[in-house]
Design a protein around this motif. Structure first.
Motif, PDB file in Angstrom:
ATOM      1  N   VAL A   1      75.977 -13.713  62.163  1.00  0.00           N
ATOM      2  CA  VAL A   1      75.943 -13.921  63.616  1.00  0.00           C
ATOM      3  C   VAL A   1      77.315 -14.348  64.127  1.00  0.00           C
ATOM      4  CG1 VAL A   1      74.925 -15.334  65.451  1.00  0.00           C
ATOM      5  CG2 VAL A   1      73.473 -14.420  63.641  1.00  0.00           C
ATOM      6  N   LYS A   2      77.997 -15.217  63.392  1.00  0.00           N
ATOM      7  CA  LYS A   2      79.340 -15.640  63.803  1.00  0.00           C
ATOM      8  C   LYS A   2      80.302 -14.453  63.860  1.00  0.00           C
ATOM      9  CE  LYS A   2      80.380 -20.123  62.187  1.00  0.00           C
ATOM     10  NZ  LYS A   2      80.695 -20.964  61.042  1.00  0.00           N
ATOM     11  N   VAL A   3      80.248 -13.600  62.845  1.00  0.00           N
ATOM     12  CA  VAL A   3      81.127 -12.433  62.813  1.00  0.00           C
ATOM     13  C   VAL A   3      80.787 -11.485  63.967  1.00  0.00           C
ATOM     14  CG1 VAL A   3      81.667 -10.346  61.481  1.00  0.00           C
ATOM     15  CG2 VAL A   3      81.613 -12.571  60.355  1.00  0.00           C
ATOM     16  N   THR A   4      79.508 -11.274  64.201  1.00  0.00           N
ATOM     17  CA  THR A   4      79.097 -10.389  65.289  1.00  0.00           C
ATOM     18  C   THR A   4      79.529 -10.936  66.638  1.00  0.00           C
ATOM     19  OG1 THR A   4      77.192  -9.686  63.980  1.00  0.00           O
ATOM     20  CG2 THR A   4      77.123  -9.213  66.326  1.00  0.00           C
ATOM     21  N   PHE A   5      79.334 -12.236  66.864  1.00  0.00           N
ATOM     22  CA  PHE A   5      79.754 -12.839  68.131  1.00  0.00           C
ATOM     23  C   PHE A   5      81.268 -12.764  68.299  1.00  0.00           C
ATOM     24  CE2 PHE A   5      75.786 -15.648  68.645  1.00  0.00           C
ATOM     25  CZ  PHE A   5      75.211 -14.723  69.504  1.00  0.00           C
ATOM     26  N   SER A   6      82.026 -13.007  67.222  1.00  0.00           N
ATOM     27  CA  SER A   6      83.487 -12.921  67.358  1.00  0.00           C
ATOM     28  C   SER A   6      83.930 -11.487  67.598  1.00  0.00           C
ATOM     29  CB  SER A   6      84.239 -13.456  66.176  1.00  0.00           C
ATOM     30  OG  SER A   6      83.498 -14.057  65.232  1.00  0.00           O
ATOM     31  N   LYS A   7      83.266 -10.533  66.983  1.00  0.00           N
ATOM     32  CA  LYS A   7      83.646  -9.129  67.135  1.00  0.00           C
ATOM     33  C   LYS A   7      83.444  -8.663  68.581  1.00  0.00           C
ATOM     34  CE  LYS A   7      82.560  -4.614  65.124  1.00  0.00           C
ATOM     35  NZ  LYS A   7      81.690  -3.927  64.159  1.00  0.00           N
TER      36      LYS A   7
ATOM     37  N   ALA B   1      83.125 -10.712  71.322  1.00  0.00           N
ATOM     38  CA  ALA B   1      83.336 -11.826  72.244  1.00  0.00           C
ATOM     39  C   ALA B   1      83.905 -11.377  73.578  1.00  0.00           C
ATOM     40  CB  ALA B   1      84.245 -12.873  71.607  1.00  0.00           C
ATOM     41  N   SER B   2      84.879 -10.490  73.556  1.00  0.00           N
ATOM     42  CA  SER B   2      85.481 -10.064  74.816  1.00  0.00           C
ATOM     43  C   SER B   2      84.491  -9.253  75.649  1.00  0.00           C
ATOM     44  CB  SER B   2      86.755  -9.267  74.561  1.00  0.00           C
ATOM     45  OG  SER B   2      86.470  -8.137  73.783  1.00  0.00           O
ATOM     46  N   LEU B   3      83.710  -8.396  75.018  1.00  0.00           N
ATOM     47  CA  LEU B   3      82.690  -7.640  75.743  1.00  0.00           C
ATOM     48  C   LEU B   3      81.630  -8.577  76.314  1.00  0.00           C
ATOM     49  CD1 LEU B   3      81.441  -4.914  76.586  1.00  0.00           C
ATOM     50  CD2 LEU B   3      80.242  -4.923  74.380  1.00  0.00           C
ATOM     51  N   ASN B   4      81.210  -9.550  75.521  1.00  0.00           N
ATOM     52  CA  ASN B   4      80.232 -10.527  75.963  1.00  0.00           C
ATOM     53  C   ASN B   4      80.751 -11.315  77.161  1.00  0.00           C
ATOM     54  OD1 ASN B   4      77.896 -12.130  75.926  1.00  0.00           O
ATOM     55  ND2 ASN B   4      78.914 -13.651  74.638  1.00  0.00           N
ATOM     56  N   ASN B   5      81.992 -11.774  77.079  1.00  0.00           N
ATOM     57  CA  ASN B   5      82.584 -12.521  78.190  1.00  0.00           C
ATOM     58  C   ASN B   5      82.677 -11.661  79.447  1.00  0.00           C
ATOM     59  OD1 ASN B   5      82.874 -14.808  76.644  1.00  0.00           O
ATOM     60  ND2 ASN B   5      84.980 -14.337  76.063  1.00  0.00           N
ATOM     61  N   PHE B   6      83.059 -10.407  79.285  1.00  0.00           N
ATOM     62  CA  PHE B   6      83.163  -9.495  80.430  1.00  0.00           C
ATOM     63  C   PHE B   6      81.801  -9.284  81.080  1.00  0.00           C
ATOM     64  CE2 PHE B   6      82.882  -5.180  82.128  1.00  0.00           C
ATOM     65  CZ  PHE B   6      83.827  -5.273  83.148  1.00  0.00           C
ATOM     66  N   LEU B   7      80.795  -8.969  80.269  1.00  0.00           N
ATOM     67  CA  LEU B   7      79.465  -8.703  80.822  1.00  0.00           C
ATOM     68  C   LEU B   7      78.866  -9.934  81.498  1.00  0.00           C
ATOM     69  CD1 LEU B   7      77.932  -6.426  78.037  1.00  0.00           C
ATOM     70  CD2 LEU B   7      78.787  -5.751  80.294  1.00  0.00           C
ATOM     71  N   LEU B   8      79.022 -11.092  80.875  1.00  0.00           N
ATOM     72  CA  LEU B   8      78.518 -12.310  81.506  1.00  0.00           C
ATOM     73  C   LEU B   8      79.278 -12.628  82.786  1.00  0.00           C
ATOM     74  CD1 LEU B   8      77.778 -14.618  78.454  1.00  0.00           C
ATOM     75  CD2 LEU B   8      76.148 -13.520  79.971  1.00  0.00           C
TER      76      LEU B   8
END
Length: 95
Positions: free
Chosen positions: A62-68, A70-77
């Motif tokens: 999960v940590k690796v997936t979130f770091s991979k 992270a930028s997309l997640n931040n953009f979408l949120l």
């Protein structure tokens, strides 16, 4: 642990959620031990949920997936929050 406990204890959304879920089981004439057991049940459920989330979120995968992503997640949120802010702003202007 202390910070997490304080946040969970002082969070009004958590209190409202548990009050709405467990209010059907509470009555004026109930004993103190029953109320204490209900409070213990609520606390136990809360602790198990939080610990499960922490154990899942701290696994390597999960940590690796979130770091991979992270930028997309931040953009979408960010886009989602901007959209919600715009909706609220428009509602204020219309009202």
């Amino acid at each position: 642990f202390r910070d997490g406990f304080a946040i969970a204890l002082l969070n009004p959304k958590t209190a409202a959620f548990f009050a709405s879920v467990f209010s059907v089981f509470l009555d004026v004439g109930q004993s103190f031990s029953f109320n204490l057991s209900m409070a213990s049940l609520v606390s136990g459920i809360d602790i198990v949920v939080y610990m499960t989330i922490v154990f899942i979120a701290t696994t390597r995968r999960v940590k690796v997936t979130f770091s991979k992503y992270a930028s997309l997640n931040n953009f979408l949120l960010g886009v989602l929050l901007l959209f919600l802010g715009a909706v609220l702003f428009v509602r204020i202007l219309v009202t």
